[in-house]
Design an enzyme around this catalytic site. Structure first.
Site, PDB file in Angstrom:
ATOM      1  N   ASP A 104       0.857  -1.192   0.000  1.00  0.00           N
ATOM      2  CA  ASP A 104       0.000   0.000   0.000  1.00  0.00           C
ATOM      3  C   ASP A 104       0.888   1.236   0.000  1.00  0.00           C
ATOM      4  O   ASP A 104       1.942   1.244   0.648  1.00  0.00           O
ATOM      5  CB  ASP A 104      -0.908   0.009   1.235  1.00  0.00           C
ATOM      6  CG  ASP A 104      -2.189   0.814   1.009  1.00  0.00           C
ATOM      7  OD1 ASP A 104      -2.076   2.013   0.711  1.00  0.00           O
ATOM      8  OD2 ASP A 104      -3.279   0.229   1.128  1.00  0.00           O
ATOM      9  N   SER A 138     -16.186  -3.128  -9.973  1.00  0.00           N
ATOM     10  CA  SER A 138     -17.229  -2.285  -9.393  1.00  0.00           C
ATOM     11  C   SER A 138     -18.521  -2.397 -10.191  1.00  0.00           C
ATOM     12  O   SER A 138     -18.502  -2.623 -11.410  1.00  0.00           O
ATOM     13  CB  SER A 138     -16.756  -0.826  -9.403  1.00  0.00           C
ATOM     14  OG  SER A 138     -17.818   0.071  -9.139  1.00  0.00           O
ATOM     15  N   TYR A 180     -13.849   6.951 -13.331  1.00  0.00           N
ATOM     16  CA  TYR A 180     -13.516   5.869 -12.410  1.00  0.00           C
ATOM     17  C   TYR A 180     -14.062   4.544 -12.932  1.00  0.00           C
ATOM     18  O   TYR A 180     -13.340   3.538 -13.004  1.00  0.00           O
ATOM     19  CB  TYR A 180     -14.094   6.149 -11.021  1.00  0.00           C
ATOM     20  CG  TYR A 180     -14.195   4.904 -10.171  1.00  0.00           C
ATOM     21  CD1 TYR A 180     -13.042   4.256  -9.714  1.00  0.00           C
ATOM     22  CD2 TYR A 180     -15.432   4.350  -9.837  1.00  0.00           C
ATOM     23  CE1 TYR A 180     -13.130   3.096  -8.949  1.00  0.00           C
ATOM     24  CE2 TYR A 180     -15.518   3.195  -9.074  1.00  0.00           C
ATOM     25  CZ  TYR A 180     -14.363   2.575  -8.638  1.00  0.00           C
ATOM     26  OH  TYR A 180     -14.460   1.431  -7.897  1.00  0.00           O
ATOM     27  N   LYS A 237     -12.214   0.815 -14.402  1.00  0.00           N
ATOM     28  CA  LYS A 237     -12.543  -0.565 -14.024  1.00  0.00           C
ATOM     29  C   LYS A 237     -12.932  -1.381 -15.256  1.00  0.00           C
ATOM     30  O   LYS A 237     -12.529  -2.544 -15.406  1.00  0.00           O
ATOM     31  CB  LYS A 237     -13.680  -0.573 -13.003  1.00  0.00           C
ATOM     32  CG  LYS A 237     -13.294  -0.020 -11.646  1.00  0.00           C
ATOM     33  CD  LYS A 237     -12.206  -0.841 -10.978  1.00  0.00           C
ATOM     34  CE  LYS A 237     -11.941  -0.409  -9.558  1.00  0.00           C
ATOM     35  NZ  LYS A 237     -10.834  -1.152  -8.919  1.00  0.00           N
TER      36      LYS A 237
END
Length: 339
Positions: free
Chosen positions: A31, A124, A148, A152
């Site tokens: 991360d 998503s 966004y 995806k």
């Protein structure tokens, strides 16, 4: 099995880390801490009583984390890392394309180099765009409404092309609906370091007095009370879905498949607020604002494929979500915000 979790200290990554350890897997967390803190890693080790390898790195810089693949016998990757705020993506599309696409391409190149053939990908429900039918099945046409969502959708296509080029791959794409709640222990939960991407932190922070009022975007949708309807899934159910998906690809022949992770139920924003108030005894003052670009009126899952193929089903209620989210906010979140 060693499993790399990119975005591993984020909201979904941290809960999945705990679930994987309960199932006997050995997570390794990567991360860059752009939307999380090191405190999450400390809490995970405290919760589990085990050391969890952590590497602070940005996926766009493969040299910063390539050692993971040489140090450990990595059996799979669960890829959470990526920016996820719909409104921000509309304002900063180039940043979103660069971060989400470039980082993933670098990760896939390392997986190919070190012959890691198992991947669970965090997608998503935004890839469905404006739903033509509800509940939404995986066969629904794909057409997203914001940058966004397009990242995806593009990444799903990249993974499918990659699978066709490397037919030894085992790839499960999980299309999330609306994750919410927190670990029942109160030890970990959602800790947005900037603007929250989900509604529940706004609700809990309003209840805690951190925010004076909740803004609801849109009260003129074609729904019973005018507010948008979403499928809210408890973070523990979402985490268990990743474990089931990993179990599935471990035992399957080479494959590429997509699965919805949702409850199959839709609740309006006002229903969510009323449920939270009833469960917690807190009042949520709110006001209405215009709709946000890219939002749809109704979106909830048909999760039957995940149940039949993965043996997975959401078991937590909306009341559970509200109870656990408030426990987290009232007991623990302040400690994170102060670090």
């Amino acid at each position: 099995m060693h499993v790399v979790l990119t975005g591993g200290t984020g909201f979904i990554g941290s809960h999945t880390c705990a679930a994987l350890m309960e199932a006997g897997y050995d997570p390794i967390l990567i991360d860059n801490l752009s939307n999380s803190t090191l405190e999450v890693h400390r809490r995970l080790e405290e919760m589990t009583g085990k050391r969890i390898p952590f590497i602070q790195a940005d996926l766009r810089d493969p040299a910063s984390y390539e050692d993971v693949f040489t140090t450990y016998n990595v059996g799979a990757v669960i890829h959470f890392a990526g920016w996820k705020a719909v409104g921000e993506s509309v304002e900063k599309p180039l940043d979103y394309y660069h971060n989400n696409l470039s980082g993933t391409l670098q990760l896939l190149s390392l997986m190919e180099k070190y012959k890691v053939t198992r991947m669970v990908f965090s997608s998503s429900a935004t890839v469905y765009g404006t739903p033509q039918i509800t509940p939404i099945p995986e066969s629904h046409p794909l057409e997203t409404l914001n940058p966004y969502g397009r990242t995806k959708l593009m990444l799903e296509q990249i993974l499918l092309d990659w699978f066709h080029a490397l037919p030894s791959m085992r790839i499960a794409v999980l299309r999330y609906f609306n994750p919410a709640g927190a670990h029942p222990s109160g030890a970990i939960g959602e800790v947005p370091t900037g603007t929250p991407a989900n509604i529940m932190p706004y609700i809990t922070q309003t209840a805690a007095g951190i925010r004076p009022k909740l803004r609801i975007f849109g009260n003129d949708y074609p729904t019973a009370d005018g507010t948008g309807i979403r499928d809210y899934i408890h973070i523990q159910d979402l985490a268990s879905g990743h474990v089931r998906a990993l179990d599935h690809i471990n035992g399957s022949p080479p494959m590429y498949d997509t699965f919805n992770l949702g409850t199959g139920n839709g609740w309006s924003v006002l229903e969510l607020i009323r449920t939270f108030e009833q469960i917690t005894g807190q009042t949520i003052p709110h006001t209405f604002a215009p709709r946000r670009p890219g939002d749809v009126a109704v979106c909830y899952a048909d999760p039957s494929k995940a149940e039949s193929v993965l043996g997975w089903k959401a078991v937590h209620t909306l009341e559970d979500i509200c109870r656990d989210a408030w426990r987290w906010e009232s007991r623990e979140a302040e400690l994170y915000h102060s670090r």
